[in-house]
Design a protein around this motif. Structure first.
Motif, short mmCIF file in Angstrom:
data_model
loop_
_atom_site.label_atom_id
_atom_site.label_comp_id
_atom_site.label_asym_id
_atom_site.label_seq_id
_atom_site.Cartn_x
_atom_site.Cartn_y
_atom_site.Cartn_z
N VAL A 39 8.13 -8.27 4.23
CA VAL A 39 7.62 -7.11 4.97
C VAL A 39 7.33 -5.96 4.00
O VAL A 39 6.31 -5.28 4.12
N VAL A 40 8.22 -5.77 3.03
CA VAL A 40 7.99 -4.74 2.02
C VAL A 40 6.71 -5.05 1.24
O VAL A 40 5.89 -4.17 0.98
N ALA A 41 6.54 -6.33 0.88
CA ALA A 41 5.35 -6.74 0.13
C ALA A 41 4.08 -6.49 0.94
O ALA A 41 3.07 -6.01 0.39
N LEU A 42 4.12 -6.77 2.24
CA LEU A 42 2.94 -6.56 3.08
C LEU A 42 2.64 -5.08 3.23
O LEU A 42 1.47 -4.66 3.18
N ASP A 43 3.68 -4.26 3.40
CA ASP A 43 3.49 -2.81 3.44
C ASP A 43 2.78 -2.33 2.17
O ASP A 43 1.84 -1.52 2.24
N MET A 44 3.21 -2.82 1.02
CA MET A 44 2.59 -2.43 -0.26
C MET A 44 1.11 -2.80 -0.29
O MET A 44 0.28 -2.03 -0.77
N LEU A 45 0.78 -3.97 0.20
CA LEU A 45 -0.62 -4.41 0.20
C LEU A 45 -1.50 -3.46 0.99
O LEU A 45 -2.61 -3.11 0.56
N TYR A 46 -1.04 -3.03 2.16
CA TYR A 46 -1.82 -2.09 2.96
C TYR A 46 -2.02 -0.77 2.21
O TYR A 46 -3.09 -0.16 2.27
N LYS A 47 -0.98 -0.31 1.53
CA LYS A 47 -1.08 0.96 0.78
C LYS A 47 -2.07 0.81 -0.37
O LYS A 47 -2.82 1.75 -0.68
N TYR A 48 -2.08 -0.35 -1.01
CA TYR A 48 -3.06 -0.60 -2.07
C TYR A 48 -4.49 -0.62 -1.52
O TYR A 48 -5.43 -0.15 -2.16
N VAL A 49 -4.65 -1.18 -0.32
CA VAL A 49 -5.96 -1.16 0.32
C VAL A 49 -6.38 0.29 0.60
O VAL A 49 -7.52 0.69 0.32
N ASP A 50 -5.45 1.08 1.12
CA ASP A 50 -5.74 2.48 1.44
C ASP A 50 -6.20 3.27 0.23
O ASP A 50 -7.09 4.13 0.34
#
Length: 338
Positions: A39-50
């Motif tokens: 879940v932490v990894a997925l949160d990071m991916l969204y922030k990188y997209v942003d």
């Protein structure tokens, strides 16, 4: 004056280079539901997209479990990225894993307990993971995609064994070799000589994929992940922008808070999105093998294209700082709760 002009020229050139950098194209393959570091990894991916660092082409679940993709879809929607496609394992792999301990399956629990918004309406229509991978890769430029694999090897093993289909006339091995630059993978234990979860849960897929993958593979192993911990204070401090945030609910269900959790999967995301400089160094090149007990071994060979990441204390601290900074940042365009 000349020195000032030179300094400004260098500064503007640096800024232009950063702005001109193309986002890293990433496909994320996860066993969402087994451990909360996903879940932490997925949160990071969204922030990188942003922030424009990556282009998240798709998310694959390496499980056959509906709760896994329901959780991912809820996260996609809440974080303001509802159109990221999702794939799921459609049939049981040879030694595949669904979830032998429902108590620890935070994905099922979290989506069952809370009425999260969803984008997908037809769960039966979610595409098979390896088929979605073929579809996504067929659209991309040669050598442009980074695969981040933090679950089982199921989807990738089936991918390289696949033949031509409606998405590409190429067989899976050729398609992967043509379109993928590298695979950044959380798997293995090269230091303690013990079997590792992501390997033994689909043993035969791991054996085949590690041996046959035609592109470079960069491993962040279980020992590295155990040495960098996600501080429990972050779970309390962040994620208040959404009531009953899936990450917070998951952490509280997975184990009794407070506890710090190893950053196994987030290290793979970090290295894939930003590169490893400042965060880790790479081992010598070598071969990765899996024995009958699912124990991984690394044998140095300069002709191989497999390596693993190594970290020192300063790099561990840098990893934790960056992960915390990313995950404490709210999404750019979150779903608005009614």
């Amino acid at each position: 004056m000349k020195k000032l002009i030179l300094a400004l020229t260098v500064a503007f050139a640096t800024i232009f280079a950063v702005q001109a950098a193309e986002p890293v194209k990433i496909i994320f393959d996860t066993d969402m539901g087994n451990d909360v570091d996903d879940v932490v990894a997925l949160d990071m991916l969204y922030k990188y997209v942003d922030e424009g660092t990556i282009d998240l082409l798709g998310i694959l679940s390496s499980k056959r479990e509906l709760g896994s993709i329901k959780f991912i879809d809820a996260m996609n929607t809440i974080y303001g990225h509802p159109n990221i496609p999702i794939g799921i394992v459609k049939t049981y792999p040879e030694e595949g894993y669904v979830c032998e301990d429902k108590r620890l399956n935070y994905a099922d629990y979290t989506v069952a307990q809370h009425n999260y918004p969803h984008t997908i309406k037809d769960w039966d229509g979610v595409e098979d993971g390896y088929k979605l991978l073929r579809k996504l890769l067929s659209k991309e430029e040669d050598g442009s995609v980074t695969l981040v694999m933090v679950g089982f090897s199921t989807n990738l093993d089936r991918m390289i064994a696949s033949g031509a289909d409606e998405y590409s006339e190429l067989d899976g091995m050729t398609l992967l070799a043509k379109k993928v630059e590298k695979v950044v993978i959380m798997a293995g234990n090269f230091h303690e000589k013990k079997k590792e979860y992501n390997v033994y849960k689909d043993h035969y897929a791991a054996v085949r994929f590690y041996a046959e993958c035609p592109v470079p593979m960069l491993f962040t192993d279980v020992v590295l992940g155990k040495s960098v911990l996600y501080p429990y204070q972050t779970v309390y401090q962040g994620f208040k922008y959404y009531d009953n945030h899936p990450l917070s609910v998951s952490f509280h269900y997975y184990a009794q808070m407070p506890y710090n959790r190893p950053l196994w999967d987030p290290t793979a995301v970090l290295f894939a999105a930003e590169g490893h400089k400042g965060y880790a160094s790479l081992s010598k090149r070598g071969y990765v093998t899996v024995d009958q007990k699912s124990i991984t071994d690394f044998t140095v060979d300069k002709h191989s294209n497999r390596q693993y990441y190594e970290v020192n204390d300063a790099q561990r601290a840098a990893i934790v700082r960056r992960v915390v900074e990313l995950t404490l940042r709210p999404p750019k365009n979150p779903y608005q709760q009614k």
